[in-house]
Design a protein around this motif. Structure first.
Motif, short mmCIF file in Angstrom:
data_model
loop_
_atom_site.label_atom_id
_atom_site.label_comp_id
_atom_site.label_asym_id
_atom_site.label_seq_id
_atom_site.Cartn_x
_atom_site.Cartn_y
_atom_site.Cartn_z
N MET A 1 0.84 -1.19 0.00
CA MET A 1 0.00 0.00 0.00
C MET A 1 0.88 1.26 0.00
SD MET A 1 -2.30 1.26 3.17
CE MET A 1 -3.11 -0.29 3.35
N LYS A 2 0.71 2.08 -1.02
CA LYS A 2 1.55 3.28 -1.14
C LYS A 2 0.74 4.54 -0.85
CE LYS A 2 3.08 1.93 -5.26
NZ LYS A 2 3.61 2.06 -6.62
N ILE A 3 1.26 5.37 0.03
CA ILE A 3 0.62 6.67 0.30
C ILE A 3 1.62 7.77 -0.05
CG2 ILE A 3 -0.37 8.20 2.03
CD1 ILE A 3 -1.50 5.80 3.45
N LEU A 4 1.20 8.63 -0.94
CA LEU A 4 2.06 9.72 -1.39
C LEU A 4 1.46 11.06 -0.96
CD1 LEU A 4 4.33 11.01 -3.17
CD2 LEU A 4 2.74 10.86 -5.08
N ALA A 5 2.29 11.88 -0.34
CA ALA A 5 1.84 13.23 0.04
C ALA A 5 2.48 14.26 -0.87
CB ALA A 5 2.19 13.52 1.49
N ILE A 6 1.66 15.17 -1.34
CA ILE A 6 2.16 16.34 -2.08
C ILE A 6 2.01 17.54 -1.15
CG2 ILE A 6 1.80 17.87 -4.06
CD1 ILE A 6 2.52 15.26 -5.20
N ALA B 1 2.17 1.06 5.80
CA ALA B 1 2.04 1.70 4.49
C ALA B 1 3.43 2.14 4.03
CB ALA B 1 1.12 2.91 4.57
N LYS B 2 3.64 2.09 2.72
CA LYS B 2 4.88 2.63 2.15
C LYS B 2 4.61 4.10 1.87
CE LYS B 2 8.17 1.57 -1.43
NZ LYS B 2 8.13 1.58 -2.87
N THR B 3 5.34 4.97 2.53
CA THR B 3 5.01 6.40 2.41
C THR B 3 6.07 7.16 1.61
OG1 THR B 3 6.10 6.95 4.48
CG2 THR B 3 3.76 6.37 4.60
N ASP B 4 5.61 8.22 1.01
CA ASP B 4 6.48 9.04 0.17
C ASP B 4 5.95 10.47 0.24
OD1 ASP B 4 8.35 9.76 -1.69
OD2 ASP B 4 7.39 8.77 -3.38
N LYS B 5 6.86 11.42 0.13
CA LYS B 5 6.42 12.83 0.20
C LYS B 5 7.16 13.64 -0.84
CE LYS B 5 8.05 15.58 3.42
NZ LYS B 5 8.39 16.13 4.72
N ILE B 6 6.44 14.50 -1.51
CA ILE B 6 7.07 15.39 -2.49
C ILE B 6 6.73 16.82 -2.11
CG2 ILE B 6 7.06 16.14 -4.90
CD1 ILE B 6 6.45 13.19 -5.64
N MET B 7 7.78 17.60 -1.82
CA MET B 7 7.56 19.04 -1.59
C MET B 7 7.69 19.71 -2.96
SD MET B 7 9.08 20.15 2.06
CE MET B 7 7.98 21.56 2.11
N ILE B 8 6.58 20.05 -3.50
CA ILE B 8 6.51 20.42 -4.92
C ILE B 8 7.36 21.65 -5.25
CG2 ILE B 8 4.43 21.85 -4.86
CD1 ILE B 8 4.09 19.20 -7.20
N SER B 9 7.55 22.51 -4.26
CA SER B 9 8.32 23.73 -4.51
C SER B 9 9.81 23.43 -4.75
CB SER B 9 8.19 24.70 -3.33
OG SER B 9 8.71 24.10 -2.17
N GLN B 10 10.23 22.22 -4.40
CA GLN B 10 11.64 21.89 -4.56
C GLN B 10 11.95 21.31 -5.95
OE1 GLN B 10 12.61 19.38 -1.22
NE2 GLN B 10 12.65 21.10 0.19
N TYR B 11 10.93 21.23 -6.77
CA TYR B 11 11.11 20.63 -8.09
C TYR B 11 10.73 21.63 -9.18
CZ TYR B 11 11.69 16.41 -5.45
OH TYR B 11 12.16 15.48 -4.57
N ASN B 12 11.13 21.26 -10.38
CA ASN B 12 10.85 22.11 -11.52
C ASN B 12 9.55 21.65 -12.18
OD1 ASN B 12 11.16 23.89 -13.70
ND2 ASN B 12 12.39 22.40 -14.84
N VAL B 13 8.47 22.25 -11.77
CA VAL B 13 7.16 21.90 -12.33
C VAL B 13 6.57 23.17 -12.94
CG1 VAL B 13 4.88 20.91 -11.90
CG2 VAL B 13 6.84 20.13 -10.55
#
Ligand SMILES: Cc1cc2nc3c(=O)[nH]c(=O)nc-3n(C[C@H](O)[C@H](O)[C@H](O)COP(=O)(O)O)c2cc1C
Length: 186
Positions: free
Chosen positions: A1-6, A32-44
């Motif tokens: 089970m993957k949980i991703l936070a933006i 749960a397998k967790t992951d987090k992306i701080m969107i401001s740290q990437y080029n989007v």
């Protein structure tokens, strides 16, 4: 089970990020397998609104938005966490949401069956911000049932102020546990 936070606050030591960590920590304790992306740290970059978007195999914006969207689409549970910026989500998240248009135009779905919304404000605008996020969750890439959406909102101002708010911290932890429970039941 993957949980991703933006997380779309640019403050690493901020309130939103802190509450997200609390939620993910609890979810991880329940395996749960967790992951987090701080969107401001990437080029989007913003969607360019190509009218022939669906003709392209890959988004013409060759930036971090591509893999972030891919990972987002594969997660079983997603957390969207934002500070209120001028009575709405911050621009980082808005840019990411607009990039979902590529998924929409290609008939692709997000796997997420549970969603967590975490919204922090200094004093006003939580309702409007939740409304934006709710509308987004009702759009076509998603299929998250209403009873699998979990919400935590609260007030904080300076970076890290929320660390003194034990009630809010517990609500964020509960959100993490609720998401895992909901996913296990589906
Ligand atoms: C550009 C900007 C706009 C903001 N607009 C609002 C607002 O409309 N309403 C509000 O209550 N707080 C507003 N705030 C305050 C933040 O929502 C609040 O400080 C929040 O706790 C920040 O979360 P963070 O530490 O995770 O970044 C704003 C802050 C910034 C930097």
């Amino acid at each position: 089970m993957k949980i991703l936070a933006i997380v779309d606050s640019p403050r690493v030591d901020g309130n939103t990020n802190y509450l997200v960590d609390q939620a993910l920590y609890e979810a991880a304790k329940l395996n749960a397998k967790t992951d987090k992306i701080m969107i401001s740290q990437y080029n989007v970059n913003p969607c360019l609104g190509h009218k022939d978007c669906s003709d392209y195999e890959s988004c013409l914006r060759q930036d971090d938005g591509i893999w972030i969207l891919q990972r987002f689409g594969e997660a079983d549970g997603i957390i969207l966490a934002t500070p209120v910026y001028y009575y709405d989500i911050s621009s980082w998240l808005k840019i990411f949401i607009d990039r979902n248009y590529f998924f929409y135009r290609h008939g692709r779905k997000c796997c997420a069956k549970a969603a967590g919304l975490i919204v922090l404000a200094g004093g006003a605008g939580i309702e409007d911000t939740l409304h934006t996020l709710d509308k987004y969750l009702n759009t076509s890439p998603f299929n998250v049932p209403d009873d699998s959406r979990f919400v935590v909102t609260g007030y904080a101002s300076g970076p890290g102020d929320v660390r003194n708010n034990s009630k809010l911290i517990e609500k964020a932890r509960q959100l993490g546990r609720n998401m895992v429970k909901s996913l296990k039941q589906q």
